[in-house]
Motif scaffolding. Structure first.
Motif, PDB file in Angstrom:
ATOM      1  N   ARG A   1       0.831  -1.202   0.000  1.00 35.24           N
ATOM      2  CA  ARG A   1       0.000   0.000   0.000  1.00 35.24           C
ATOM      3  C   ARG A   1       0.864   1.250   0.000  1.00 35.24           C
ATOM      4  O   ARG A   1       0.572   2.228  -0.681  1.00 35.24           O
ATOM      5  CB  ARG A   1      -0.926   0.020   1.218  1.00 35.24           C
TER       6      ARG A   1
ATOM      7  N   SER B   1       0.774   3.806  -3.055  1.00 35.97           N
ATOM      8  CA  SER B   1       0.311   5.144  -2.686  1.00 35.97           C
ATOM      9  C   SER B   1       1.372   6.191  -2.998  1.00 35.97           C
ATOM     10  O   SER B   1       1.049   7.315  -3.409  1.00 35.97           O
ATOM     11  CB  SER B   1      -0.055   5.193  -1.208  1.00 35.97           C
TER      12      SER B   1
ATOM     13  N   GLN C   1       1.124   7.187  -6.549  1.00 37.88           N
ATOM     14  CA  GLN C   1      -0.030   8.069  -6.764  1.00 37.88           C
ATOM     15  C   GLN C   1       0.228   9.469  -6.212  1.00 37.88           C
ATOM     16  O   GLN C   1      -0.168  10.473  -6.815  1.00 37.88           O
ATOM     17  CB  GLN C   1      -1.268   7.448  -6.120  1.00 37.88           C
ATOM     18  N   MET C   2       0.915   9.540  -5.073  1.00 35.78           N
ATOM     19  CA  MET C   2       1.186  10.847  -4.469  1.00 35.78           C
ATOM     20  C   MET C   2       2.222  11.640  -5.254  1.00 35.78           C
ATOM     21  O   MET C   2       2.192  12.878  -5.251  1.00 35.78           O
ATOM     22  CB  MET C   2       1.597  10.674  -3.008  1.00 35.78           C
TER      23      MET C   2
ATOM     24  N   GLU D   1      -5.978  14.874  -1.117  1.00 34.45           N
ATOM     25  CA  GLU D   1      -5.768  13.528  -1.646  1.00 34.45           C
ATOM     26  C   GLU D   1      -4.544  12.871  -1.010  1.00 34.45           C
ATOM     27  O   GLU D   1      -4.549  11.659  -0.746  1.00 34.45           O
ATOM     28  CB  GLU D   1      -5.606  13.592  -3.160  1.00 34.45           C
TER      29      GLU D   1
ATOM     30  N   ARG E   1      -5.646  11.489   2.240  1.00 38.55           N
ATOM     31  CA  ARG E   1      -6.385  10.238   2.049  1.00 38.55           C
ATOM     32  C   ARG E   1      -5.420   9.062   1.879  1.00 38.55           C
ATOM     33  O   ARG E   1      -5.633   7.977   2.412  1.00 38.55           O
ATOM     34  CB  ARG E   1      -7.268  10.329   0.801  1.00 38.55           C
ATOM     35  N   ARG E   2      -4.377   9.282   1.099  1.00 42.25           N
ATOM     36  CA  ARG E   2      -3.437   8.197   0.826  1.00 42.25           C
ATOM     37  C   ARG E   2      -2.651   7.807   2.079  1.00 42.25           C
ATOM     38  O   ARG E   2      -2.319   6.631   2.278  1.00 42.25           O
ATOM     39  CB  ARG E   2      -2.473   8.619  -0.291  1.00 42.25           C
TER      40      ARG E   2
ATOM     41  N   LEU F   1      -9.622   3.542   2.392  1.00 41.44           N
ATOM     42  CA  LEU F   1      -9.546   4.844   1.753  1.00 41.44           C
ATOM     43  C   LEU F   1     -10.773   5.656   2.139  1.00 41.44           C
ATOM     44  O   LEU F   1     -11.894   5.236   1.862  1.00 41.44           O
ATOM     45  CB  LEU F   1      -9.485   4.678   0.233  1.00 41.44           C
TER      46      LEU F   1
END
Length: 225
Positions: free
Chosen positions: A78, A82, A85-86, A199, A202-203, A212
């Protein structure tokens, strides 16, 4: 081997934190350039985008190397996914600061903002920079309570964004269409910057808990060069 692996994960987190710091600093300088019609500062924000881009590429590469060579599972998986994505979120934060700087540059030597909305953008800049700092802190500490509060802190930015649209729609607006377009775009850039900070929060929660938070998802990015 396990110790080295954990060190790599920690380095990945630190790289993300450094990227957040760069993005926040870019928005702080972009806001100053906008409010002061400072061409030199605007040019600095634009040219510094390459630095953040280099950080993005290195951080993303490091995350993919961890995926390929370490085959992480559970929380570690994760964390790595993540992180990828970040990287995109933080890169967009920097790009939005550049958009602000480009409007300041395009209107120079004239101020891009009518004086009556300066206060709004001064506050939006302050909120954006604070959200960037908070995002950096929760990344580095893993503080999920503070990560959850980013969403509430974003409400101040949303309120400013709405108020500005009320100003633009007022019949008393006397600065013309071009100025109204600039103000609307700029307001949207700050609001989007804050959304990306949310966001990240959230991550961070997802990395720690595997769940999430059900915030409204960011729509597909439309504010690209």
């Amino acid at each position: 081997m396990r110790t080295a692996y954990q060190d790599q994960l920690e380095d990945l987190t630190n790289q993300l934190g450094a990227m957040c710091e760069l993005a926040g600093a870019a928005m702080e300088r972009a806001t100053q350039a906008l409010l002061q019609a400072d061409l030199v500062l605007a040019e600095q924000v634009i040219s510094d985008q390459d630095v953040l881009g280099e950080h993005s590429a290195r951080t993303e590469e490091a995350a993919f190397v961890l995926l390929a060579l370490q085959a992480p599972v559970a929380r570690d998986l994760r964390s790595v996914v993540s992180a990828i994505q970040m990287v995109a979120d933080i890169d967009r934060m920097g790009a939005l600061a550049v958009h602000v700087a480009k409007i300041a540059r395009r209107r120079h030597p004239v101020h891009a903002l009518p004086e009556e909305v300066n206060g709004y953008f001064s506050e939006m800049g302050r909120v954006a920079v604070e959200l960037g700092r908070t995002a950096q802190e929760v990344l580095l500490t893993g503080d999920i309570d503070k990560a959850a509060r980013i969403r509430a802190e974003d409400d101040a930015m949303d309120d400013l964004h709405r108020h500005l649209f009320n100003v633009l729609m007022d019949r008393e607006w006397k600065h013309g269409v071009a100025s109204a377009v600039d103000v609307a775009l700029l307001s949207r850039f700050y609001e989007r910057f804050a959304d990306h900070a949310v966001e990240i929060g959230r991550r961070v929660i997802f990395m720690a808990t595997g769940e999430l938070p059900e915030y409204e998802e960011l729509p597909p990015e439309t504010w690209r060069d």
